[in-house]
Write a protein that holds these residues in place. Structure first.
Motif, PDB file in Angstrom:
ATOM      1  N   ASP A   1      56.136  31.988  47.988  1.00 58.80           N
ATOM      2  CA  ASP A   1      54.858  31.582  47.642  1.00 58.80           C
ATOM      3  C   ASP A   1      54.836  30.166  46.892  1.00 58.80           C
ATOM      4  OD1 ASP A   1      53.707  33.635  48.644  1.00 58.80           O
ATOM      5  OD2 ASP A   1      53.760  34.960  46.767  1.00 58.80           O
ATOM      6  N   LYS A   2      55.958  30.032  46.023  1.00 59.29           N
ATOM      7  CA  LYS A   2      56.108  28.600  45.365  1.00 59.29           C
ATOM      8  C   LYS A   2      56.261  27.552  46.314  1.00 59.29           C
ATOM      9  CE  LYS A   2      59.066  26.405  41.855  1.00 59.29           C
ATOM     10  NZ  LYS A   2      59.972  26.637  40.942  1.00 59.29           N
ATOM     11  N   ILE A   3      57.149  27.877  47.359  1.00 63.88           N
ATOM     12  CA  ILE A   3      57.649  26.979  48.675  1.00 63.88           C
ATOM     13  C   ILE A   3      56.199  26.466  49.090  1.00 63.88           C
ATOM     14  CG2 ILE A   3      58.728  26.337  50.487  1.00 63.88           C
ATOM     15  CD1 ILE A   3      61.050  27.918  49.378  1.00 63.88           C
ATOM     16  N   ILE A   4      55.496  27.097  49.363  1.00 62.18           N
ATOM     17  CA  ILE A   4      54.220  26.837  50.190  1.00 62.18           C
ATOM     18  C   ILE A   4      53.174  26.035  49.148  1.00 62.18           C
ATOM     19  CG2 ILE A   4      52.030  27.746  51.118  1.00 62.18           C
ATOM     20  CD1 ILE A   4      54.631  28.030  52.971  1.00 62.18           C
ATOM     21  N   ARG A   5      53.018  26.431  48.025  1.00 61.18           N
ATOM     22  CA  ARG A   5      52.472  25.693  46.988  1.00 61.18           C
ATOM     23  C   ARG A   5      52.938  24.399  46.666  1.00 61.18           C
ATOM     24  NH1 ARG A   5      52.634  30.485  43.750  1.00 61.18           N
ATOM     25  NH2 ARG A   5      54.247  29.318  42.477  1.00 61.18           N
ATOM     26  N   LEU A   6      54.153  24.533  46.746  1.00 60.92           N
ATOM     27  CA  LEU A   6      54.860  22.849  46.498  1.00 60.92           C
ATOM     28  C   LEU A   6      54.534  22.145  48.143  1.00 60.92           C
ATOM     29  CD1 LEU A   6      58.356  23.630  44.923  1.00 60.92           C
ATOM     30  CD2 LEU A   6      56.247  22.370  43.919  1.00 60.92           C
ATOM     31  N   LEU A   7      54.725  22.618  48.943  1.00 58.23           N
ATOM     32  CA  LEU A   7      54.238  21.800  50.436  1.00 58.23           C
ATOM     33  C   LEU A   7      52.758  21.537  50.237  1.00 58.23           C
ATOM     34  CD1 LEU A   7      56.185  24.107  52.847  1.00 58.23           C
ATOM     35  CD2 LEU A   7      56.767  21.845  52.191  1.00 58.23           C
ATOM     36  N   LEU A   8      51.883  22.348  49.841  1.00 55.44           N
ATOM     37  CA  LEU A   8      50.438  21.944  49.760  1.00 55.44           C
ATOM     38  C   LEU A   8      50.216  20.852  48.672  1.00 55.44           C
ATOM     39  CD1 LEU A   8      48.950  25.654  49.882  1.00 55.44           C
ATOM     40  CD2 LEU A   8      48.760  23.761  51.984  1.00 55.44           C
ATOM     41  N   ASP A   9      50.969  20.381  48.064  1.00 51.45           N
ATOM     42  CA  ASP A   9      51.007  19.396  46.847  1.00 51.45           C
ATOM     43  C   ASP A   9      50.828  18.173  47.694  1.00 51.45           C
ATOM     44  OD1 ASP A   9      50.511  21.001  44.675  1.00 51.45           O
ATOM     45  OD2 ASP A   9      52.714  20.886  43.999  1.00 51.45           O
ATOM     46  N   THR A  10      51.621  18.107  48.698  1.00 52.25           N
ATOM     47  CA  THR A  10      51.552  16.695  49.608  1.00 52.25           C
ATOM     48  C   THR A  10      50.825  16.997  50.861  1.00 52.25           C
ATOM     49  OG1 THR A  10      53.973  17.378  50.298  1.00 52.25           O
ATOM     50  CG2 THR A  10      53.728  15.852  48.486  1.00 52.25           C
ATOM     51  N   ARG A  11      49.590  17.290  51.048  1.00 50.99           N
ATOM     52  CA  ARG A  11      48.783  17.620  51.870  1.00 50.99           C
ATOM     53  C   ARG A  11      48.835  16.919  53.227  1.00 50.99           C
ATOM     54  NH1 ARG A  11      45.801  22.058  50.806  1.00 50.99           N
ATOM     55  NH2 ARG A  11      44.660  21.698  52.728  1.00 50.99           N
ATOM     56  N   TYR A  12      48.956  15.489  53.047  1.00 52.40           N
ATOM     57  CA  TYR A  12      49.411  14.770  54.287  1.00 52.40           C
ATOM     58  C   TYR A  12      50.441  14.903  54.944  1.00 52.40           C
ATOM     59  CZ  TYR A  12      44.868  12.689  52.521  1.00 52.40           C
ATOM     60  OH  TYR A  12      43.694  12.525  51.950  1.00 52.40           O
ATOM     61  N   ALA A  13      51.477  15.607  54.641  1.00 47.42           N
ATOM     62  CA  ALA A  13      52.713  15.693  54.918  1.00 47.42           C
ATOM     63  C   ALA A  13      52.707  17.433  55.703  1.00 47.42           C
ATOM     64  CB  ALA A  13      53.973  15.743  54.155  1.00 47.42           C
ATOM     65  N   ARG A  14      51.934  17.403  56.676  1.00 46.05           N
ATOM     66  CA  ARG A  14      51.849  18.543  57.226  1.00 46.05           C
ATOM     67  C   ARG A  14      52.901  19.210  58.336  1.00 46.05           C
ATOM     68  NH1 ARG A  14      46.865  18.600  60.804  1.00 46.05           N
ATOM     69  NH2 ARG A  14      47.246  20.819  61.005  1.00 46.05           N
ATOM     70  N   ALA A  15      53.656  18.200  58.829  1.00 45.09           N
ATOM     71  CA  ALA A  15      54.903  18.348  59.466  1.00 45.09           C
ATOM     72  C   ALA A  15      55.983  18.773  58.655  1.00 45.09           C
ATOM     73  CB  ALA A  15      55.283  17.392  60.420  1.00 45.09           C
TER      74      ALA A  15
ATOM     75  N   THR B   1      52.728  31.813  54.071  1.00 47.74           N
ATOM     76  CA  THR B   1      51.520  30.980  54.723  1.00 47.74           C
ATOM     77  C   THR B   1      50.289  31.724  54.794  1.00 47.74           C
ATOM     78  OG1 THR B   1      53.206  29.453  56.014  1.00 47.74           O
ATOM     79  CG2 THR B   1      50.796  29.321  56.545  1.00 47.74           C
ATOM     80  N   LYS B   2      50.335  33.078  55.192  1.00 42.77           N
ATOM     81  CA  LYS B   2      49.340  33.818  55.533  1.00 42.77           C
ATOM     82  C   LYS B   2      48.637  34.321  54.257  1.00 42.77           C
ATOM     83  CE  LYS B   2      48.874  36.741  58.991  1.00 42.77           C
ATOM     84  NZ  LYS B   2      49.205  37.872  59.971  1.00 42.77           N
ATOM     85  N   ARG B   3      49.462  34.729  53.110  1.00 43.54           N
ATOM     86  CA  ARG B   3      49.103  34.828  51.815  1.00 43.54           C
ATOM     87  C   ARG B   3      48.268  33.854  51.095  1.00 43.54           C
ATOM     88  NH1 ARG B   3      54.038  37.513  51.281  1.00 43.54           N
ATOM     89  NH2 ARG B   3      55.057  35.810  50.263  1.00 43.54           N
ATOM     90  N   ALA B   4      48.807  32.671  51.499  1.00 45.24           N
ATOM     91  CA  ALA B   4      47.984  31.450  50.865  1.00 45.24           C
ATOM     92  C   ALA B   4      46.768  31.310  51.888  1.00 45.24           C
ATOM     93  CB  ALA B   4      49.059  30.301  50.864  1.00 45.24           C
ATOM     94  N   ASP B   5      46.380  31.685  52.786  1.00 45.24           N
ATOM     95  CA  ASP B   5      45.363  31.512  53.878  1.00 45.24           C
ATOM     96  C   ASP B   5      45.133  30.061  54.312  1.00 45.24           C
ATOM     97  OD1 ASP B   5      43.023  32.245  55.170  1.00 45.24           O
ATOM     98  OD2 ASP B   5      41.529  31.419  53.612  1.00 45.24           O
ATOM     99  N   GLN B   6      46.689  29.605  54.676  1.00 46.85           N
ATOM    100  CA  GLN B   6      46.956  28.555  55.365  1.00 46.85           C
ATOM    101  C   GLN B   6      47.300  28.409  56.701  1.00 46.85           C
ATOM    102  OE1 GLN B   6      46.337  25.565  53.707  1.00 46.85           O
ATOM    103  NE2 GLN B   6      45.279  26.622  52.087  1.00 46.85           N
ATOM    104  N   LEU B   7      46.905  29.111  57.378  1.00 42.64           N
ATOM    105  CA  LEU B   7      47.158  29.271  58.967  1.00 42.64           C
ATOM    106  C   LEU B   7      46.539  28.083  59.480  1.00 42.64           C
ATOM    107  CD1 LEU B   7      46.139  33.235  59.821  1.00 42.64           C
ATOM    108  CD2 LEU B   7      48.449  31.920  59.102  1.00 42.64           C
ATOM    109  N   GLY B   8      47.331  27.755  60.397  1.00 41.62           N
ATOM    110  CA  GLY B   8      47.247  26.323  61.016  1.00 41.62           C
ATOM    111  C   GLY B   8      47.224  25.151  60.399  1.00 41.62           C
ATOM    112  N   HIS B   9      47.728  25.108  59.024  1.00 37.93           N
ATOM    113  CA  HIS B   9      47.907  23.858  58.331  1.00 37.93           C
ATOM    114  C   HIS B   9      49.236  23.132  58.724  1.00 37.93           C
ATOM    115  CE1 HIS B   9      47.498  21.187  54.980  1.00 37.93           C
ATOM    116  NE2 HIS B   9      48.811  21.103  54.618  1.00 37.93           N
ATOM    117  N   PHE B  10      50.416  23.736  58.604  1.00 37.20           N
ATOM    118  CA  PHE B  10      51.584  23.504  58.782  1.00 37.20           C
ATOM    119  C   PHE B  10      51.919  23.106  60.341  1.00 37.20           C
ATOM    120  CE2 PHE B  10      51.693  25.464  54.571  1.00 37.20           C
ATOM    121  CZ  PHE B  10      51.840  24.269  53.943  1.00 37.20           C
TER     122      PHE B  10
END
Length: 482
Positions: free
Chosen positions: A264-278, A295-304
């Protein structure tokens, strides 16, 4: 191909300390009675090969082993058994010589695998038993352990690295079917190690090419802690710097003993740089599941936009029931062929005809979701197995991606032994005294010069691979999980 070692002095010192520690452990072993791996597969033969497979996943803290791994463990293990059967039934390859095996479970953990691997070197340790007596005063009769001439494995790079350090002390050649860490190409540190899969530097270059082709210039990386993940990401970052035009937003690491909150922490950190989706993933299949679940728990399906290494490849196990989180992912794996003979062999395995595999009953329960015995890990509510279930009919079956490479590794060892027997025993049809005392260094020379065409790859092992095996295949994942 020449290789230069860029290992920092502190890492060399650490490696030296580790080898010294292993030597101390071996000396302690030599002073005690033989330790046989109680839960291992033993196949009798004139020549014995060792085998290392991740039959079980890494256990929770305090437990070395976890759940059984159906594909990465059992499929690959059975691929070695299948290859041994094929070779022993071949009148042209190693005639009048039967290949045997001692196959061990690494439990996907390097330290546990090291302990298990002491089994392979017992026959080479000289023991002074002159002062040992039975209660009646007679000297004891020791059962001499079998001599292992070569080892097939391991799977994870971290396990191969740990085991390679001990096998080289006793000059036992090792051929891996799945370890891809670039550092294993260091001929000075891993001189008895060979492999039939490409190092991570090849797929790291492919990942850079994908990122460039897609026009992405801002990406993050996620790696499993350990040689495979960290060295793979290092290779990607170095190659991306050389290519230019790619910036690394973040480089994150999944700890060995992780909890769901770590993902969960890794996903939060990845979301901090939202323009780095890859996101480039060099992670184990268990860690990939952890990332997708988070990713599912964070409701971010399709973001990455995931770019996965060969640990994901074409396998369904990392995304089972997580297909929606994997849509659009691009994954890489070495180009391989499906071995139809293995499919026929494996789908015909039953509880009755496969008693030599000590883990097969556990696999049966997991594969058919049923319960065989009172000591089973399955819930009491699970239905009873009938024993009449059939693989591929009553359960899904798809050949695991590294099966071909396990078979290639076994055949490489067999052809090396065949060529050595031909040269050292021209007057004998079996094993002669010269071959008995030849040693691992001589066998290694034959391994490095071997070539054959038994499956669809033509290994020429120079610590690495052959051109046909260097071809990479790409997978684009859809919602159906294909």
């Amino acid at each position: 191909m020449g290789r230069l070692s860029n290992t920092p002095p502190q890492l060399e010192a650490s490696s030296t300390f580790r080898v010294l520690w292993m030597l101390q452990a071996l000396l302690e072993l030599a002073g005690s009675q033989e330790i046989y791996a109680p839960h291992s597969i033993r196949v009798e033969g004139d020549v014995t090969l060792g085998g290392l497979f991740p039959v079980h996943a890494r256990g929770v803290p305090g437990m070395p082993c976890g759940d059984i791994k159906k594909e990465n463990g059992i499929h690959r293990l059975e691929a070695m058994m299948y290859a041994l059967d094929q070779i022993n039934n071949d009148d042209e390859l190693l005639p009048n010589v039967t290949l045997g095996a001692r196959i061990l479970d690494t439990c996907s953990r390097d330290t546990y695998a090291l302990e298990q691997s002491l089994t392979f070197v017992q026959a080479l340790i000289q023991k002074d038993t002159s002062d040992v007596r039975c209660t009646n005063g007679e000297p004891p009769v020791f059962v001499k352990p079998e001599k292992v001439v070569g080892v097939i494995g391991a799977s994870a790079s971290s396990v191969s690295i740990m085991v390679a350090n001990i096998l080289r002390l006793f000059q036992i050649p090792q051929i891996s079917y799945a370890s891809t860490a670039p550092e294993l190409s260091d001929d000075r540190r891993y001189d008895f190690f060979s492999r039939v899969v490409p190092p991570d530097s090849f797929q790291a270059q492919a990942m850079v090419d994908i990122v460039k082709a897609m026009g992405w210039n801002y990406v993050s990386t996620v790696a499993s802690e350990g040689s495979y993940g960290e060295k793979g990401v290092d290779a990607f970052m170095q190659l991306s710097r050389e290519a230019g035009g790619i910036c690394i937003a973040q480089s994150l690491k999944i700890p060995h003993d992780h909890k769901p909150s770590d993902f969960d922490k890794i996903i939060r950190l990845l979301l901090d740089t939202r323009y780095a989706r890859a996101v480039v993933l060099f992670a184990s299949d268990e860690d990939i599941r952890g990332i997708l679940n988070a990713t599912k728990r964070a409701d971010q399906l399709g973001h990455f936009l995931w770019i996965g290494s060969d640990s994901w490849g074409a396998k369904n196990s990392p995304i089972h029931q997580l297909e929606d989180a994997a849509v659009g992912a691009v994954t890489i794996l070495p180009k391989r062929a499906t071995i139809s003979g293995f499919d026929a062999y494996f789908t015909s395995r039953t509880l009755e005809n496969n008693r030599r595999n000590v883990w097969f009953a556990e696999y049966w329960e997991e594969n058919f979701n049923c319960k065989l015995m009172s000591s089973s890990k399955k819930e009491e509510s699970s239905r009873k197995c009938t024993g009449q279930e059939r693989i591929g009919i009553d359960s899904k079956y798809e050949q695991e991606g590294k099966v071909q490479f396990v078979i290639d590794a076994v055949y490489a060892m067999a052809h090396a032994l065949h060529n050595m027997q031909r040269d050292l025993c021209p007057e004998n049809s079996g094993i002669c005294p010269d071959m008995e005392v030849a040693g691992g260094k001589k066998l290694l020379k034959y391994i490095r010069s071997v070539s054959f065409n038994e499956t669809f790859c033509v290994p020429v092992l120079d610590l690495a691979l052959t051109l046909p095996c260097l071809l990479l295949r790409f997978c684009l994942w859809t919602l159906s999980g294909d």
